[in-house]
Design a protein around this motif. Structure first.
Motif: not given
Length: 723
Positions: A314, A318, A322, A466, A471-472, A475-476
């Protein structure tokens, strides 16, 4: 530290090898051999100056690599780095690389002498391989590596006594830091003879068998003849009639290789134990052992271990979105600015080729360098610290449920970087079924070349916001694509487990390397080398594809483009379009009548069910050369018919409209493309390496058909569910 010559050795009297090896010329060839994770690759880098991959986990080297080292100003040596092995009885394809080299004395690559690297903190186990190499009759040097680790563990070695007992030069060293390399070069430059010690003599009842093999193949000692008996059916440099002779001979003498190997191992360890008693003393440092064990109890815990690994992944994804965003935007704007500056000051077909072709294609890849660098930085740190070996151990139980084993984790995780070396690393898997399944499913793991595709499509349809305040969301989404690839790989492996029938049993033995702080120099070298490979290998393809695409998109057959321009300008005059809109529509009409347009429209019926137009179809085909080419192709195609003010990749794709005036890259179409690229075969290089590793067309063709069909079906389902 003693400088040793074989001629002056005062070794205990032992049986002599039949023929001593020759002296070394001004040019020599040496092989580096050792147990996995004993520091061979680090020593290879120190000797040659090459930046070979170095990792703190077994299985880094899966093929032999060569480099050149100047031992003295007059003496040059070719260094051969061989895969790690625990003995000269190969159980996997990477270990066979060693025996293929050492069995054939007539080969041009046969080494003049061997450097055996051993882990000084685990000398007893490492010496088994050393004694086997000595008995082959080759001149040998023992590189006593990881002396710092041995000291930390309270292991003290009497080096002069060890030299006397073994009958070979022994050089204490720390290959990671270069300690002892100069002394090793001095000894390597000397004239070395084969050791006069023999550690194992075949049993008397094997004498007739050994004698016949020696006579048939003109072998120089009994132990090499014994290896021919063990491995005869698998020695690939022997002609078929010789392999048949060995099989018939061993059957006639009822030769039992497993039992004989066990007898040999017991006899060797009896001699090794006596040497250890005389040369090694150990003062246990329980504090260090306790710290290592406590750390392993957490990192390999049956529950927390998986949670920690998931958290590491994770953090990785991220960071890719980010942390890399600012330099990515900077590069994208820089390329767009340079293209605009050139277009503002110059004009003509050559300028259009540079800005709309080459710069547009390269810009679509250069902007992803920060993400690629971050990905390889994380992987390098995981390898350097020794954590990757723990991940392999943890995943073994899960992998077995899907027809794989723990060693499959290394290719699967390596596939996140590139499928080509990942598939090659499957050579460490002994079981044929496990190895084939691993090779077959590894391309389903999302490689670094897919990052540009994922990033640009996710940025188009996933909000940059977010989740839970930290958490972006993008990114997830990226992590979701990687997990999707892993899920597809595991389910495909489960299917193959059912289809492939074999009675061969698999097992998994993993040696944990010691925990180490990462050497930031190695991490930096890894990042630089991988980024250079990404840029130059992909760059060559992208430049070639961009030039070809620009030509195909700028010119068309006959007078079709001129007629299209005349038609659009007449329509513009009739409907009184603005000049900017007129020029955009003219460019779009000419693009459709270009060679690229004609080709794309021919392909379009096959991909229209997925929601793709002919432009996307061209990108799908060109990206088979390299996945990165997709973004470059889209950028090049859209540069030809796009508003000059929209110069970044993001702007070009976001502004593209379909025939109804709606955005091309809707959520349905973008997620369909994401799924297609998650499952489709990665590139031609992947197919080529599968062909090489499986020795035939069967598996690469099955792989191509399966992955293409899976990608098409999944993309079709996603598009029609989301539209």
């Amino acid at each position: 530290m003693s400088v040793f010559t074989a001629a002056s050795t005062a070794a205990a009297p032992l049986p002599l090898v039949d023929q001593p090896g020759p002296g070394l010329p001004d040019f020599s060839r040496l092989a580096l051999i050792g147990n996995p994770n004993s520091g061979k690759s680090s020593l290879f880098n120190q000797l040659t100056g090459l930046n070979q991959k170095v990792g703190n986990f077994p299985g880094v080297t899966v093929d032999r690599k060569t480099g050149v080292s100047w031992l003295t100003p007059q003496h040059r040596a070719e260094i051969i780095d061989l895969p790690g092995t625990y003995s000269l009885y190969p159980k996997s394809l990477d270990e066979k690389v060693i025996t293929d080299l050492l069995y054939d004395r007539t080969s041009a690559q046969y080494p003049d002498f061997v450097v055996v690297t051993v882990d000084a903190s685990n000398l007893r186990r490492n010496l088994l391989l050393f004694t086997q190499v000595v008995d082959l009759g080759l001149p040998v040097i023992l590189a006593l590596n990881m002396m710092d680790v041995a000291a930390q563990h309270g292991v003290h070695l009497d080096v002069p006594a060890l030299e006397r007992a073994l009958g070979v030069p022994v050089i204490p060293m720390n290959a990671r830091k270069g300690v002892g390399v100069a002394a090793l070069k001095i000894v390597m430059a000397q004239e070395l003879a084969a050791p006069r010690s023999r550690f194992y003599t075949p049993e008397a009842d094997l004498a007739p068998l050994v004698a016949q093999i020696r006579a048939r193949f003109d072998l120089h000692n009994d132990y090499l003849a014994l290896h021919y008996a063990h491995q005869g059916a698998h020695i690939k440099f022997l002609p078929a009639e010789d392999r048949a002779f060995l099989q018939e001979l061993t059957a006639r003498y009822d030769f039992q290789p497993t039992a004989r190997q066990a007898q040999e191992t017991i006899a060797r360890y009896a001699r090794i134990n006596a040497i250890m008693l005389d040369c090694v003393s150990v003062t246990r440092t329980e504090q260090n052992e306790s710290y290592s064990n406590k750390l392993d109890k957490v990192l390999t815990h049956k529950v927390w271990g998986y949670g920690i690994f998931f958290a590491v992944l994770l953090l990785l994804f991220q960071a890719i979105f980010a942390w890399a965003q600012y330099p990515m935007d900077l590069i994208d704007r820089g390329i767009a600015g340079l293209s605009g500056l050139i277009q503002d000051r110059f004009d003509g077909p050559l300028v259009n080729l540079v800005t709309e072709g080459i710069l547009a294609g390269l810009g679509g890849v250069l902007m992803f360098v920060p993400q690629i660098a971050l990905l390889f930085a994380f992987i390098a740190v995981l390898e350097e610290t020794g954590y990757m070996a723990r991940v392999t151990f943890m995943m073994d139980k899960i992998m077995r449920k899907f027809g794989l084993n723990g060693k499959s984790v290394v290719p699967l995780i390596s596939g996140v970087a590139c499928a080509v070396p990942a598939i090659m690393s499957a050579r460490t898997i002994e079981n044929w079924k496990d190895r084939i399944i691993t090779i077959f499913v590894t391309p389903l793991m999302s490689c670094s070349a897919r990052i540009p595709v994922y990033t640009v499509l996710i940025a188009l349809v996933v909000p940059d916001q977010k989740v839970l305040g930290f958490f972006n969301l993008q990114g997830l989404a990226l992590m979701g694509m990687y997990l999707l690839g892993l899920g597809a790989a595991l389910l495909s492996a489960l299917l193959m487990k059912v289809l492939l029938k074999t009675k061969e049993r698999s097992y998994f033995i993993m040696e944990f390397p010691v925990y180490k702080w990462p050497r930031w120099k190695n991490v930096g070298i890894t990042i630089v080398e991988k980024v250079k490979t990404f840029l130059f290998q992909a760059g060559k393809v992208i430049v070639a594809v961009s030039i070809i695409l620009w030509v195909l998109a700028s010119y068309g057959p006959g007078q079709a483009q001129q007629r299209a321009e005349t038609r659009v300008r007449a329509q513009a005059a009739q409907q009184q379009w603005a000049p900017a809109e007129t020029e955009t529509r003219v460019a779009s009409a000419k693009l459709q009548e270009s060679y690229a347009g004609v080709f794309g429209r021919t392909l379009e019926p096959a991909i229209r069910p997925l929601g793709y137009d002919w432009k996307i179809g061209i990108a799908l085909l060109t990206s088979f050369a390299a996945r990165e080419v997709f973004v470059g192709t889209m950028s090049t195609i859209y540069s030809v018919g796009q508003d000059a003010d929209m110069r970044t990749v993001q702007q070009k794709l976001a502004a593209e409209k379909d025939v109804n005036g709606e955005p091309v890259f809707t959520a349905a179409r973008s997620f369909s493309l994401l799924v297609f690229y998650a499952f489709a075969m990665q590139c031609m290089s992947t197919l080529a390496v599968v062909y090489r590793e499986t020795k035939g067309l069967k598996w690469p063709l099955l792989q191509l058909l399966y992955m293409t069909g899976l990608a098409y079906a999944a993309a079709y389902a996603v598009y029609h569910l989301l539209r």
